[in-house]
Design a protein around this motif. Sequence first.
Motif, mmCIF file in Angstrom:
data_model
loop_
_atom_site.group_PDB
_atom_site.id
_atom_site.type_symbol
_atom_site.label_atom_id
_atom_site.label_comp_id
_atom_site.label_asym_id
_atom_site.label_seq_id
_atom_site.Cartn_x
_atom_site.Cartn_y
_atom_site.Cartn_z
ATOM 1 N N GLY A 7 0.836 -1.156 -0.174
ATOM 2 C CA GLY A 7 -0.056 -0.122 -0.090
ATOM 3 C C GLY A 7 0.938 1.366 0.200
ATOM 4 O O GLY A 7 2.150 1.239 0.106
ATOM 5 N N ILE A 8 0.184 2.442 -0.042
ATOM 6 C CA ILE A 8 1.084 3.624 -0.112
ATOM 7 C C ILE A 8 1.684 3.945 1.406
ATOM 8 O O ILE A 8 1.168 3.715 2.342
ATOM 9 C CB ILE A 8 0.118 4.662 -0.420
ATOM 10 C CG1 ILE A 8 -0.494 4.641 -1.816
ATOM 11 C CG2 ILE A 8 0.854 6.126 -0.161
ATOM 12 C CD1 ILE A 8 0.691 4.640 -2.781
ATOM 13 N N ALA A 9 2.710 4.064 1.382
ATOM 14 C CA ALA A 9 3.710 4.405 2.767
ATOM 15 C C ALA A 9 3.796 5.759 2.806
ATOM 16 O O ALA A 9 3.882 6.648 2.074
ATOM 17 C CB ALA A 9 4.930 3.773 2.496
ATOM 18 N N GLU A 10 4.109 6.166 4.246
ATOM 19 C CA GLU A 10 4.441 7.494 4.908
ATOM 20 C C GLU A 10 5.667 7.769 3.962
ATOM 21 O O GLU A 10 6.809 6.954 4.160
ATOM 22 C CB GLU A 10 4.307 7.595 6.138
ATOM 23 C CG GLU A 10 3.097 7.655 6.799
ATOM 24 C CD GLU A 10 2.275 8.647 6.235
ATOM 25 O OE1 GLU A 10 2.752 9.762 6.097
ATOM 26 O OE2 GLU A 10 0.997 8.653 6.432
ATOM 27 N N GLU A 11 5.981 8.726 3.693
ATOM 28 C CA GLU A 11 7.284 9.201 2.950
ATOM 29 C C GLU A 11 8.090 10.422 3.752
ATOM 30 O O GLU A 11 7.524 11.362 4.032
ATOM 31 C CB GLU A 11 7.121 9.674 1.393
ATOM 32 C CG GLU A 11 6.568 8.737 0.723
ATOM 33 C CD GLU A 11 6.105 9.206 -0.996
ATOM 34 O OE1 GLU A 11 6.320 10.373 -1.082
ATOM 35 O OE2 GLU A 11 6.017 8.566 -1.887
ATOM 36 N N SER A 12 9.536 10.292 3.812
ATOM 37 C CA SER A 12 10.411 11.398 4.454
ATOM 38 C C SER A 12 11.664 11.149 3.758
ATOM 39 O O SER A 12 11.891 10.039 3.129
ATOM 40 C CB SER A 12 10.291 11.085 5.867
ATOM 41 O OG SER A 12 10.955 9.718 6.323
ATOM 42 N N GLU A 13 12.526 12.074 3.700
ATOM 43 C CA GLU A 13 13.691 12.245 2.944
ATOM 44 C C GLU A 13 14.818 11.248 3.907
ATOM 45 O O GLU A 13 15.368 10.533 2.963
ATOM 46 C CB GLU A 13 14.236 13.624 3.073
ATOM 47 C CG GLU A 13 15.398 13.936 2.154
ATOM 48 C CD GLU A 13 15.216 13.562 0.606
ATOM 49 O OE1 GLU A 13 16.147 13.022 0.167
ATOM 50 O OE2 GLU A 13 14.074 13.623 0.422
ATOM 51 N N GLU A 14 14.824 11.331 4.942
ATOM 52 C CA GLU A 14 15.634 10.379 5.856
ATOM 53 C C GLU A 14 14.681 9.624 6.705
ATOM 54 O O GLU A 14 14.863 9.846 8.120
ATOM 55 C CB GLU A 14 16.854 11.008 6.237
ATOM 56 C CG GLU A 14 17.738 11.730 5.152
ATOM 57 C CD GLU A 14 18.373 10.639 4.233
ATOM 58 O OE1 GLU A 14 18.245 9.511 4.549
ATOM 59 O OE2 GLU A 14 18.916 11.080 3.320
ATOM 60 N N PRO A 15 14.208 8.572 6.426
ATOM 61 C CA PRO A 15 13.217 7.971 7.392
ATOM 62 C C PRO A 15 13.832 7.146 8.533
ATOM 63 O O PRO A 15 15.226 7.053 8.271
ATOM 64 C CB PRO A 15 12.531 6.895 6.769
ATOM 65 C CG PRO A 15 13.667 6.768 5.392
ATOM 66 C CD PRO A 15 13.951 7.998 5.050
ATOM 67 N N VAL A 16 13.308 6.926 9.647
ATOM 68 C CA VAL A 16 14.060 6.600 10.760
ATOM 69 C C VAL A 16 14.201 5.165 10.537
ATOM 70 O O VAL A 16 13.438 4.265 10.065
ATOM 71 C CB VAL A 16 13.368 6.718 12.116
ATOM 72 C CG1 VAL A 16 14.044 6.025 13.358
ATOM 73 C CG2 VAL A 16 12.991 8.306 12.391
ATOM 74 N N PRO A 17 15.353 4.606 10.804
ATOM 75 C CA PRO A 17 15.601 3.067 10.734
ATOM 76 C C PRO A 17 14.369 2.022 11.566
ATOM 77 O O PRO A 17 14.307 2.424 12.429
ATOM 78 C CB PRO A 17 17.219 2.730 10.740
ATOM 79 C CG PRO A 17 17.620 4.032 10.792
ATOM 80 C CD PRO A 17 16.690 5.063 11.136
ATOM 81 N N GLN A 18 14.061 1.108 10.821
ATOM 82 C CA GLN A 18 13.219 0.266 11.375
ATOM 83 C C GLN A 18 13.736 -1.195 11.438
ATOM 84 O O GLN A 18 14.549 -1.540 10.314
ATOM 85 C CB GLN A 18 11.846 -0.074 10.587
ATOM 86 C CG GLN A 18 11.165 1.438 10.542
ATOM 87 C CD GLN A 18 10.747 2.105 11.876
ATOM 88 O OE1 GLN A 18 10.601 1.420 12.848
ATOM 89 N NE2 GLN A 18 10.688 3.313 11.793
#
Length: 226
Positions: free
Chosen positions: A10-21
């Motif tokens: 599905g569509i994911a939340e986007e950010s330039e530098e996402p927090v590692p999971q």
Amino acid sequence: MGNTASLDVGIAEESEEPVPQPIQFHTVEPRLIKNPFPSYEGFLIESLLTNGRGTGKVIRTEHLTPGNKNKALVQVYTYTSTQPVDGTYVVLQFNQSEKFFGAHKNKPDKLIVKKGGWDPDNAEDITTTADRRVFLLKPSQPGSSDVVFASRGSRRVITVFRNVQRFAELEDEGTGEAVEAQRYQLVIPHLRRAAAAEGSGGDFLEVVPSPSKPLDGADEELGCLE
């Protein structure tokens, strides 16, 4: 051509530098990665030098032929995440060369492929989205069967170009030449048993070529599983 793999994304939340999971290995399956749009149509494959050695860069090839068919086969590793994500984390590895797709260490907009020098060595042992080989596989838009590959879940996605000799890069989603240059389909390949060359080991599975455009001399058998 082939059946388009249907993944539950599905569509994911986007950010330039996402927090590692944290992630955990789940499955691995062979696929061909195809751009279906006319100006960018073709399969992802490693670019080669005139001597046949790989460049460590990815291009698109408009045709699968007896000479390149196995070089385009990609092992797609999927992962589960402890945190909710509207997509699927994946790692991509060319089957024949065993080279992984990844972002360049010092140039995050550069897409590379290489075999060694990763930590951990094996894709099954990757446990974090901080690994430069991890991509977030997600639909290009709600309800679409076309997908994009976002490097570590960022806005940088695998992008090809009209010039088939130009190396693919990691560009911001929705920018560059055209959005169609960033959209792909995961095609289930038609595989058949092939005899290995004498002295090189046992039989192996090879891709049945299916050119996305007619090509003289190419194997015309359909590359799909009905």
